[in-house]
Design an enzyme around this catalytic site. Structure first.
Site, PDB file in Angstrom:
ATOM      1  N   HIS A  17       0.827  -1.148   0.121  1.00 25.30           N
ATOM      2  CA  HIS A  17      -0.059   0.055  -0.039  1.00 25.30           C
ATOM      3  C   HIS A  17       0.762   1.161  -0.148  1.00 25.30           C
ATOM      4  O   HIS A  17       1.303   1.854   1.073  1.00 25.30           O
ATOM      5  CB  HIS A  17      -0.998  -0.149   1.216  1.00 25.30           C
ATOM      6  CG  HIS A  17      -1.979   0.971   1.183  1.00 25.30           C
ATOM      7  ND1 HIS A  17      -3.102   1.013   1.885  1.00 25.30           N
ATOM      8  CD2 HIS A  17      -1.802   2.250   0.640  1.00 25.30           C
ATOM      9  CE1 HIS A  17      -3.895   2.044   1.677  1.00 25.30           C
ATOM     10  NE2 HIS A  17      -3.499   2.823   1.020  1.00 25.30           N
ATOM     11  N   HIS A  19       1.203   5.028  -2.470  1.00 24.39           N
ATOM     12  CA  HIS A  19       1.132   5.717  -3.469  1.00 24.39           C
ATOM     13  C   HIS A  19       2.320   6.475  -3.905  1.00 24.39           C
ATOM     14  O   HIS A  19       2.756   7.204  -3.057  1.00 24.39           O
ATOM     15  CB  HIS A  19       0.065   6.740  -3.235  1.00 24.39           C
ATOM     16  CG  HIS A  19      -1.312   6.218  -2.498  1.00 24.39           C
ATOM     17  ND1 HIS A  19      -2.463   5.926  -3.138  1.00 24.39           N
ATOM     18  CD2 HIS A  19      -1.596   5.867  -1.242  1.00 24.39           C
ATOM     19  CE1 HIS A  19      -3.461   5.514  -2.330  1.00 24.39           C
ATOM     20  NE2 HIS A  19      -2.895   5.382  -1.361  1.00 24.39           N
ATOM     21  N   HIS A 197      -9.495   0.861  -1.462  1.00 26.91           N
ATOM     22  CA  HIS A 197      -9.549   1.648   0.004  1.00 26.91           C
ATOM     23  C   HIS A 197     -11.009   1.566   0.542  1.00 26.91           C
ATOM     24  O   HIS A 197     -11.813   2.084  -0.121  1.00 26.91           O
ATOM     25  CB  HIS A 197      -9.146   3.078  -0.206  1.00 26.91           C
ATOM     26  CG  HIS A 197      -7.573   3.394  -0.678  1.00 26.91           C
ATOM     27  ND1 HIS A 197      -6.721   2.951  -1.521  1.00 26.91           N
ATOM     28  CD2 HIS A 197      -6.861   3.911   0.155  1.00 26.91           C
ATOM     29  CE1 HIS A 197      -5.654   3.080  -1.403  1.00 26.91           C
ATOM     30  NE2 HIS A 197      -5.521   4.036  -0.398  1.00 26.91           N
ATOM     31  N   GLU A 200     -11.392   3.394   5.742  1.00 31.34           N
ATOM     32  CA  GLU A 200     -10.236   4.240   6.526  1.00 31.34           C
ATOM     33  C   GLU A 200     -11.160   5.527   7.008  1.00 31.34           C
ATOM     34  O   GLU A 200     -11.238   5.663   8.522  1.00 31.34           O
ATOM     35  CB  GLU A 200      -9.556   4.885   5.292  1.00 31.34           C
ATOM     36  CG  GLU A 200      -8.540   5.983   5.623  1.00 31.34           C
ATOM     37  CD  GLU A 200      -7.627   6.495   4.422  1.00 31.34           C
ATOM     38  OE1 GLU A 200      -8.038   6.520   3.404  1.00 31.34           O
ATOM     39  OE2 GLU A 200      -6.415   7.084   4.723  1.00 31.34           O
ATOM     40  N   ASP A 279       1.540   7.168   2.138  1.00 33.27           N
ATOM     41  CA  ASP A 279       2.189   8.419   1.384  1.00 33.27           C
ATOM     42  C   ASP A 279       3.388   8.642   2.340  1.00 33.27           C
ATOM     43  O   ASP A 279       3.425   9.811   3.048  1.00 33.27           O
ATOM     44  CB  ASP A 279       1.246   9.618   1.353  1.00 33.27           C
ATOM     45  CG  ASP A 279       0.064   8.792   0.515  1.00 33.27           C
ATOM     46  OD1 ASP A 279      -0.061   9.090  -0.687  1.00 33.27           O
ATOM     47  OD2 ASP A 279      -1.026   8.599   1.120  1.00 33.27           O
TER      48      ASP A 279
END
Ligand code: HPA
Ligand code: ZN
Length: 333
Positions: A17, A19, A197, A200, A279
């Site tokens: 996971h 980005h 996703h 979340e 991220d």
């Protein structure tokens, strides 16, 4: 270095996971802004880091989409991806499954081929020189329409030898998985892997929709699935992998403190949880920093850390023989 930190460093890991646009460090943001003559609303790297103070997912996304505005040329996407792979290699990451957001670039006039070309050139170099294998996952931006997602899938069609799956990211609340049921069905018909996703910020219902309507093979985040006992048991029974992102959860206020990370509860429930950085340039740490944060806050044992690393390979979009070999390397580490 204490023994737990040493084990985290030594364990071979997969990151599932990540980005790639979220690995844009402030230093590179500045360098690319200058190289491409793009104006950014910051005077210094410190000022950029100070702006990374988010109260929810949307707060972050607003800055994330602005940040990626400095990415224009194929070389930019190469440099971005290569920098991530070097950091992943330093953390003993052996396999990466990278998300990219083509719509964040094509809507700015950057060609799909430019984005894919740069990312792919770096991934090939990473495999050849760093021994990091990879899968590339195209994410649809869920705040955009189903039609736009279909147009993006169409752009990807000539390159399906280099794109292995589709995902769903961006603003979750108000954009349930059901909005993308048809485009995910089309992606599955093309032989692509599917993940999304869910849970979340969104409720357990969004996780149900991801499973029942999108027929996902993994859930990205999935925190809020734990609010529903039936759903939790289903995730266990179906052996689904959840890609948890502890420092992301903290920075986006999904949890008030790392000690509230769901990783402990997921492992105890028998869920195949994995640890990921999401991220990392925005959330303050790459994969080992995420392992370390939960290990310290939840007092994870060596056996827990090994389980997390094993889960990362077991949940990868890899052939069984590769998974078996990599899991044996975790056991031997
Ligand atoms: N959630 C949703 N969309 C995103 C994220 C995230 O954590 N990171 C980049 N796009
Ligand atoms: Zn994410």
């Amino acid at each position: 270095m204490d023994s737990r930190t040493a084990l985290i460093a030594r364990l071979p890991k997969a990151e599932l996971h990540l980005h790639i646009e979220g690995s844009l460090e402030p230093e590179m943001l500045f360098a690319l802004a200058e190289r491409n003559d793009v104006t950014i609303p910051f005077k210094s790297v410190d000022e950029v880091r100070a702006a990374y103070d988010f109260s929810n997912l949307q707060d972050f996304l607003d800055i994330y989409y602005k940040g990626m505005g400095v990415l224009l040329a194929e070389q930019d996407f190469f440099d971005l991806t290569w920098a991530y792979l070097e950091r992943a290699s330093a953390d003993n990451v052996r396999h990466v499954e990278i998300f990219f957001d083509p719509q964040g670039h094509t809507e700015r006039g950057v060609a799909f081929e430019t984005v894919l070309g740069g990312i792919n050139r770096a991934l090939a170099k990473g495999e050849a020189e760093l021994g990091i294998t990879n899968r590339l996952i195209l994410c649809f931006l869920r705040h955009l329409s189903e039609d736009e997602a279909f147009a993006t899938l169409e752009q990807a069609r000539p390159y399906l030898d280099r794109i292995h799956g589709v995902g769903l990211d961006s603003s979750e609340l108000g954009h349930p998985p059901s909005k993308f049921a048809r485009v995910f069905s089309a992606a599955r018909a093309l032989g692509l892997h599917v993940t999304a996703h869910a849970g979340e910020e969104g409720p357990p219902e969004y996780v149900y929709e991801a499973l029942d309507l999108l027929k996902v093979e993994r859930i990205d985040h999935g925190n809020r699935a734990l609010e529903d006992k039936v759903l939790t048991q289903r995730i266990v029974d179906e052996g689904l992998t959840l890609t948890v992102c502890p420092l992301s959860n903290l920075k986006l206020c999904v949890i008030p403190e790392i000690a509230q990370s769901p990783v402990r509860r997921m492992l105890d429930a028998g869920i195949k949880a994995t640890i990921n950085s999401d991220d990392p340039a925005y959330f303050g740490g790459y994969v080992n920093a995420n392992y370390q944060a939960v290990a310290d806050a939840l007092d994870l044992s060596d056996a827990d850390l090994r389980s997390l690393a094993r889960n990362s390979f077991a949940g990868a979009f890899l052939p069984e023989a590769d998974k078996t070999r990599l899991i044996a390397e975790v056991d031997a580490a």
